[in-house]
Motif scaffolding. Structure first.
Motif, PDB file in Angstrom:
ATOM      1  N   GLN A 152      12.288   7.387  10.431  1.00  0.00           N
ATOM      2  CA  GLN A 152      11.405   7.282   9.272  1.00  0.00           C
ATOM      3  C   GLN A 152      10.185   6.430   9.623  1.00  0.00           C
ATOM      4  O   GLN A 152      10.312   5.347  10.188  1.00  0.00           O
ATOM      5  N   LYS A 153       8.991   6.939   9.309  1.00  0.00           N
ATOM      6  CA  LYS A 153       7.766   6.210   9.602  1.00  0.00           C
ATOM      7  C   LYS A 153       7.598   5.015   8.676  1.00  0.00           C
ATOM      8  O   LYS A 153       7.239   3.924   9.120  1.00  0.00           O
ATOM      9  N   ASP A 154       7.867   5.215   7.398  1.00  0.00           N
ATOM     10  CA  ASP A 154       7.678   4.147   6.418  1.00  0.00           C
ATOM     11  C   ASP A 154       8.446   4.511   5.160  1.00  0.00           C
ATOM     12  O   ASP A 154       8.792   5.679   4.935  1.00  0.00           O
ATOM     13  N   VAL A 155       8.739   3.516   4.354  1.00  0.00           N
ATOM     14  CA  VAL A 155       9.336   3.736   3.030  1.00  0.00           C
ATOM     15  C   VAL A 155       8.420   3.032   2.024  1.00  0.00           C
ATOM     16  O   VAL A 155       8.733   1.944   1.532  1.00  0.00           O
ATOM     17  N   PRO A 156       7.292   3.632   1.701  1.00  0.00           N
ATOM     18  CA  PRO A 156       6.236   2.933   0.965  1.00  0.00           C
ATOM     19  C   PRO A 156       6.503   2.807  -0.528  1.00  0.00           C
ATOM     20  O   PRO A 156       7.425   3.406  -1.082  1.00  0.00           O
ATOM     21  N   VAL A 157       5.627   2.018  -1.175  1.00  0.00           N
ATOM     22  CA  VAL A 157       5.594   1.908  -2.630  1.00  0.00           C
ATOM     23  C   VAL A 157       4.407   2.743  -3.110  1.00  0.00           C
ATOM     24  O   VAL A 157       3.275   2.529  -2.678  1.00  0.00           O
ATOM     25  N   ILE A 158       4.675   3.705  -4.005  1.00  0.00           N
ATOM     26  CA  ILE A 158       3.684   4.708  -4.378  1.00  0.00           C
ATOM     27  C   ILE A 158       3.457   4.696  -5.886  1.00  0.00           C
ATOM     28  O   ILE A 158       4.418   4.585  -6.662  1.00  0.00           O
TER      29      ILE A 158
ATOM     30  N   ALA B 250      -1.527  -1.267 -10.780  1.00  0.00           N
ATOM     31  CA  ALA B 250      -0.825  -0.907  -9.545  1.00  0.00           C
ATOM     32  C   ALA B 250      -1.078  -1.944  -8.456  1.00  0.00           C
ATOM     33  O   ALA B 250      -0.176  -2.300  -7.686  1.00  0.00           O
ATOM     34  N   THR B 251      -2.304  -2.418  -8.392  1.00  0.00           N
ATOM     35  CA  THR B 251      -2.642  -3.461  -7.420  1.00  0.00           C
ATOM     36  C   THR B 251      -1.853  -4.730  -7.700  1.00  0.00           C
ATOM     37  O   THR B 251      -1.279  -5.351  -6.792  1.00  0.00           O
ATOM     38  N   GLU B 252      -1.790  -5.100  -8.966  1.00  0.00           N
ATOM     39  CA  GLU B 252      -1.044  -6.297  -9.361  1.00  0.00           C
ATOM     40  C   GLU B 252       0.443  -6.151  -9.047  1.00  0.00           C
ATOM     41  O   GLU B 252       1.115  -7.114  -8.656  1.00  0.00           O
ATOM     42  N   LEU B 253       0.937  -4.933  -9.189  1.00  0.00           N
ATOM     43  CA  LEU B 253       2.361  -4.672  -8.969  1.00  0.00           C
ATOM     44  C   LEU B 253       2.742  -4.723  -7.491  1.00  0.00           C
ATOM     45  O   LEU B 253       3.886  -5.001  -7.147  1.00  0.00           O
TER      46      LEU B 253
ATOM     47  N   PHE C 215       7.200  -6.289 -16.573  1.00  0.00           N
ATOM     48  CA  PHE C 215       6.236  -6.078 -15.497  1.00  0.00           C
ATOM     49  C   PHE C 215       6.390  -7.162 -14.434  1.00  0.00           C
ATOM     50  O   PHE C 215       6.370  -6.877 -13.227  1.00  0.00           O
ATOM     51  N   ASP C 216       6.571  -8.400 -14.863  1.00  0.00           N
ATOM     52  CA  ASP C 216       6.753  -9.492 -13.911  1.00  0.00           C
ATOM     53  C   ASP C 216       8.034  -9.303 -13.100  1.00  0.00           C
ATOM     54  O   ASP C 216       8.070  -9.581 -11.890  1.00  0.00           O
ATOM     55  N   SER C 217       9.078  -8.810 -13.745  1.00  0.00           N
ATOM     56  CA  SER C 217      10.333  -8.545 -13.026  1.00  0.00           C
ATOM     57  C   SER C 217      10.139  -7.438 -11.991  1.00  0.00           C
ATOM     58  O   SER C 217      10.634  -7.535 -10.860  1.00  0.00           O
ATOM     59  N   LEU C 218       9.415  -6.388 -12.377  1.00  0.00           N
ATOM     60  CA  LEU C 218       9.148  -5.303 -11.439  1.00  0.00           C
ATOM     61  C   LEU C 218       8.270  -5.776 -10.288  1.00  0.00           C
ATOM     62  O   LEU C 218       8.454  -5.357  -9.140  1.00  0.00           O
TER      63      LEU C 218
ATOM     64  N   VAL D 283       9.329  -5.394  -6.458  1.00  0.00           N
ATOM     65  CA  VAL D 283       8.517  -4.724  -5.445  1.00  0.00           C
ATOM     66  C   VAL D 283       8.298  -5.642  -4.243  1.00  0.00           C
ATOM     67  O   VAL D 283       8.405  -5.212  -3.085  1.00  0.00           O
ATOM     68  N   ALA D 284       8.001  -6.898  -4.503  1.00  0.00           N
ATOM     69  CA  ALA D 284       7.796  -7.849  -3.399  1.00  0.00           C
ATOM     70  C   ALA D 284       9.058  -7.981  -2.558  1.00  0.00           C
ATOM     71  O   ALA D 284       8.996  -8.018  -1.319  1.00  0.00           O
ATOM     72  N   ASN D 285      10.217  -8.027  -3.218  1.00  0.00           N
ATOM     73  CA  ASN D 285      11.477  -8.130  -2.488  1.00  0.00           C
ATOM     74  C   ASN D 285      11.748  -6.854  -1.699  1.00  0.00           C
ATOM     75  O   ASN D 285      12.201  -6.909  -0.543  1.00  0.00           O
ATOM     76  N   TYR D 286      11.466  -5.711  -2.308  1.00  0.00           N
ATOM     77  CA  TYR D 286      11.656  -4.432  -1.608  1.00  0.00           C
ATOM     78  C   TYR D 286      10.794  -4.374  -0.347  1.00  0.00           C
ATOM     79  O   TYR D 286      11.256  -3.948   0.725  1.00  0.00           O
ATOM     80  N   LYS D 287       9.557  -4.816  -0.451  1.00  0.00           N
ATOM     81  CA  LYS D 287       8.656  -4.775   0.704  1.00  0.00           C
ATOM     82  C   LYS D 287       9.122  -5.723   1.810  1.00  0.00           C
ATOM     83  O   LYS D 287       8.968  -5.420   2.994  1.00  0.00           O
ATOM     84  N   ARG D 288       9.712  -6.843   1.428  1.00  0.00           N
ATOM     85  CA  ARG D 288      10.267  -7.753   2.440  1.00  0.00           C
ATOM     86  C   ARG D 288      11.447  -7.115   3.168  1.00  0.00           C
ATOM     87  O   ARG D 288      11.692  -7.418   4.349  1.00  0.00           O
ATOM     88  N   GLU D 289      12.169  -6.224   2.461  1.00  0.00           N
ATOM     89  CA  GLU D 289      13.367  -5.604   3.040  1.00  0.00           C
ATOM     90  C   GLU D 289      13.100  -4.197   3.581  1.00  0.00           C
ATOM     91  O   GLU D 289      14.039  -3.448   3.845  1.00  0.00           O
ATOM     92  N   LYS D 290      11.847  -3.839   3.743  1.00  0.00           N
ATOM     93  CA  LYS D 290      11.497  -2.468   4.135  1.00  0.00           C
ATOM     94  C   LYS D 290      12.220  -1.995   5.392  1.00  0.00           C
ATOM     95  O   LYS D 290      12.689  -0.857   5.455  1.00  0.00           O
ATOM     96  N   GLU D 291      12.290  -2.844   6.389  1.00  0.00           N
ATOM     97  CA  GLU D 291      12.895  -2.426   7.644  1.00  0.00           C
ATOM     98  C   GLU D 291      14.369  -2.072   7.449  1.00  0.00           C
ATOM     99  O   GLU D 291      14.883  -1.127   8.069  1.00  0.00           O
ATOM    100  N   PHE D 292      15.038  -2.810   6.575  1.00  0.00           N
ATOM    101  CA  PHE D 292      16.434  -2.487   6.265  1.00  0.00           C
ATOM    102  C   PHE D 292      16.528  -1.107   5.628  1.00  0.00           C
ATOM    103  O   PHE D 292      17.343  -0.275   6.041  1.00  0.00           O
TER     104      PHE D 292
END
Length: 619
Positions: free
Chosen positions: A213-219, A242-245, A513-516, A520-529
């Motif tokens: 897999q090349k990437d698992v992005p946030v879209i 979306a930018t804020e998220l 929104f703050d929870s999401l 998202v930040a946590n998901y991006k930290r765990e992207k490689e997993f």
């Protein structure tokens, strides 16, 4: 598989030539069948994951053209008591699986050329006498068929079970010139012991190695916001949120080029030339919007249904010989190399013109008539060439596969696409069920999860006296039904593959929104997993669904339980862990190997729609 004694146990090949009579030889993992006019070579390639890939090539060794009427493979199994598993696929109800007893024969095939309409190309057999099974995945283009049948062998008065897979025989005629060959549809197969997920981790491990897999992005995708109606000012609001998220791709879905697809009046239609309308939609402001997208650090993307065109479109009118017309729509004739060049040049021009980095490929209206009577094989040879060229010349572009939802979500497409739009059904509960069933036949990390939510701040007083914000999602594909969500379910049911948002982000209450945003930040930290993850189903019944995600070495394990009932407050499961290894929780609590093996791990829940998650790490 039984010991192979004759060609009929390996092939269901028929044509305007003699039936399989000739010499079958075997050298290592390669079989060769030589007949008077043709030769078939079969290669079995085992992989460390436990998956074996079978590939067959038919060679015309005669001095005349040979026409195939059937081009399917066979696997011969010993007679036993078998159950068979297949999946049916429908719009918004993808990957519906079921077991049944194999009494005579069971067959599955797709209903149209989108690979996954009607059925999925998977078949599993469970040997009840051995408590073990084998799963078969057909990697086929166009129209396909896979079946299992009991056969009575008259000569020996015995039975055998045969799995047969390949191009559909319905109207199939494929002519091979002297000296030419045809590669048959490959099959992946492996044994399994877990009937819940067919040991899908083996398939995931195989795909992670062979098709990384090349990437698992946030879209962010505009579709479930206002469907095909795009407004520039609305897009500015969505871009800001979306930018804020923490979104990475900002994708304009259908409608960016103007009028709805099915509108044929009012002059030339942009569906086919793929040029932005200056009078509708964003009214010529798309480049300005995409400039802002890039300024904010996001990457722009566009929706295309590249295989079709309106009959009033100027590109079709200028090149009608490169299309065929059916259902008052023009379709690109990918069987013609000139058409492949034509559509590739159009898309390449749009990629450069609009500077896009994600393409969502869709296919909603498809032709019924197979003009070449070859199960659309010629068509998809051209289509695959188109995708390979796209990959080669535009490696930076993320390719997303959609076709009326998940109707092209098949294993044979994994080498060509980066991720898959799992379903048009944006009920999160339905998506979780579709995901659970689809990971049996697809790499789990390639399946997109879509958050389609809105909310009502301070909705009303509840029994406790509180006045909470309410969060709800679309309950289907078109917002004609809604369903409330719990925050923990929303966040955890969206894990496992690329993370998507398709809604009015400004309509999400600030607390959610703050929870999401944190999720998202946590998901991006765990992207490689997530990019390299494997998934197992530990429990799946009317009360609970429990998924286990891990890396291949089981050094890191994430277990997520989803409750389907009101009163079961805990669930205990036996996770699959590295043998004789102690684990630590996120809180650094020590879990001894012998205790995990004997007692498992217990998760606490709080009624319907709740979930619980625990992470384990090698000590």
């Amino acid at each position: 598989m039984m010991k192979v004694e004759n060609a009929n146990q390996l092939y269901a090949i028929r044509g305007d030539f003699a039936q399989p009579v000739g010499a079958l030889t075997c050298e290592g993992s390669t079989y060769r069948f030589t007949s008077q006019e043709y030769e078939i070579q079969t290669v079995f390639t085992p992989h460390p994951s436990g998956v074996t890939r079978r590939e067959d090539v038919f060679f015309n060794t005669s001095n005349r053209p040979l026409t195939l009427y059937s081009a399917q493979l066979r696997f011969a199994l010993e007679d036993s008591a078998y159950e068979i598993y297949t999946q049916r696929c429908e719009w918004s109800q993808e990957s519906i699986g079921a077991w049944q007893t194999l009494h005579t024969a069971v067959s599955a095939q797709n209903d149209d050329m989108r690979f996954g309409t009607g059925a999925a190309p998977i078949l599993a057999l469970w040997n009840s006498q051995m408590s073990r099974g084998t799963v078969y995945h057909l990697l086929c283009d166009g129209m396909w068929q896979i079946k299992a049948a009991r056969r009575f062998i008259v000569d020996t008065h015995s039975n055998e079970v045969v799995v047969q897979a390949g191009f559909s025989n319905e109207g199939f005629r494929y002519t091979i010139a002297p000296g030419e060959s045809l590669s048959l549809a490959p099959v992946l197969y492996y044994s399994f012991e877990n009937r819940l997920d067919l040991d899908a981790y083996k398939l995931h491990r195989y795909c992670n190695d062979i098709y990384p897999q090349k990437d698992v992005p946030v879209i962010y995708n505009t579709w479930m916001f206002h469907f095909g109606s795009l407004d520039y000012d609305d897009m500015l609001i969505q871009l800001e949120k979306a930018t804020e998220l923490g979104v990475e791709y900002f994708v304009l879905d259908g409608g960016w080029f103007g009028r709805a697809i099915n509108t044929q009046s009012g002059g030339p239609h942009p569906f086919g030339s793929w040029l932005e309308s200056t009078k509708q939609g964003l009214q010529g402001k798309m480049m300005t919007l995409f400039g802002l997208v890039r300024e904010k650090g996001l990457r722009p993307g566009l929706w295309f249904e590249i295989e079709g065109a309106a009959t009033s479109n100027e590109t079709y009118l200028a090149n009608p010989e490169l299309y065929f017309v059916e259902k008052e729509r023009a379709f690109v004739n990918f069987a013609d190399a000139r058409a492949v060049d034509h559509i590739f040049s159009i898309l390449s021009a749009r990629i450069r013109q609009y500077n896009i980095e994600l393409i969502k490929f869709d296919y909603n209206i498809v032709p019924d008539i197979d003009m070449n009577s070859d199960a659309f094989l010629s068509y998809f040879r051209g289509y695959r060439d188109f995708l390979r060229r796209l990959r080669q010349e535009h490696p930076e572009v993320h390719l997303e596969c959609c076709a009326g939802g998940g109707l092209r979500m098949v294993l044979g497409n994994v080498p060509y696409f980066d991720s898959f739009w799992m379903s048009d059904n944006h009920s999160l509960a339905a998506q979780l069920d579709i995901y659970k069933n689809t990971l049996i036949r697809m790499p789990s990390r390639a399946l997109e999860h879509w958050i389609t939510v809105e909310g009502i701040p301070s909705f009303r007083q509840v029994y406790s006296g509180e006045v909470p914000d309410i969060l709800y999602s679309s309950g289907n594909a078109v917002w004609t039904a809604i369903e409330s969500l719990r925050e923990d379910f929303l966040i955890h049911a969206s894990l496992g593959g690329p993370l998507g948002f398709s809604c009015d982000l400004s309509a999400i209450p600030p607390s959610y929104f703050d929870s999401l945003k944190r999720a998202v930040a946590n998901y991006k930290r765990e992207k490689e997993f997530w990019r390299c993850s494997e998934c197992r189903i530990l429990a799946d019944d009317e009360k609970m669904l429990v998924l286990q995600f891990s890396d291949a070495s089981l050094e890191r394990v994430k277990i997520i339980a989803f409750s389907r009932c009101k009163h079961q407050k805990t669930v205990t499961v036996l996770p699959v862990l590295a043998p004789e290894v102690d684990y630590l929780t996120e809180n650094e609590d020590l879990l001894k190997a012998d205790s995990l093996k004997e007692k498992g791990i217990t998760l606490s829940l709080d009624g319907v729609g709740s979930c619980a998650c625990v992470q384990l790490f090698h000590r």
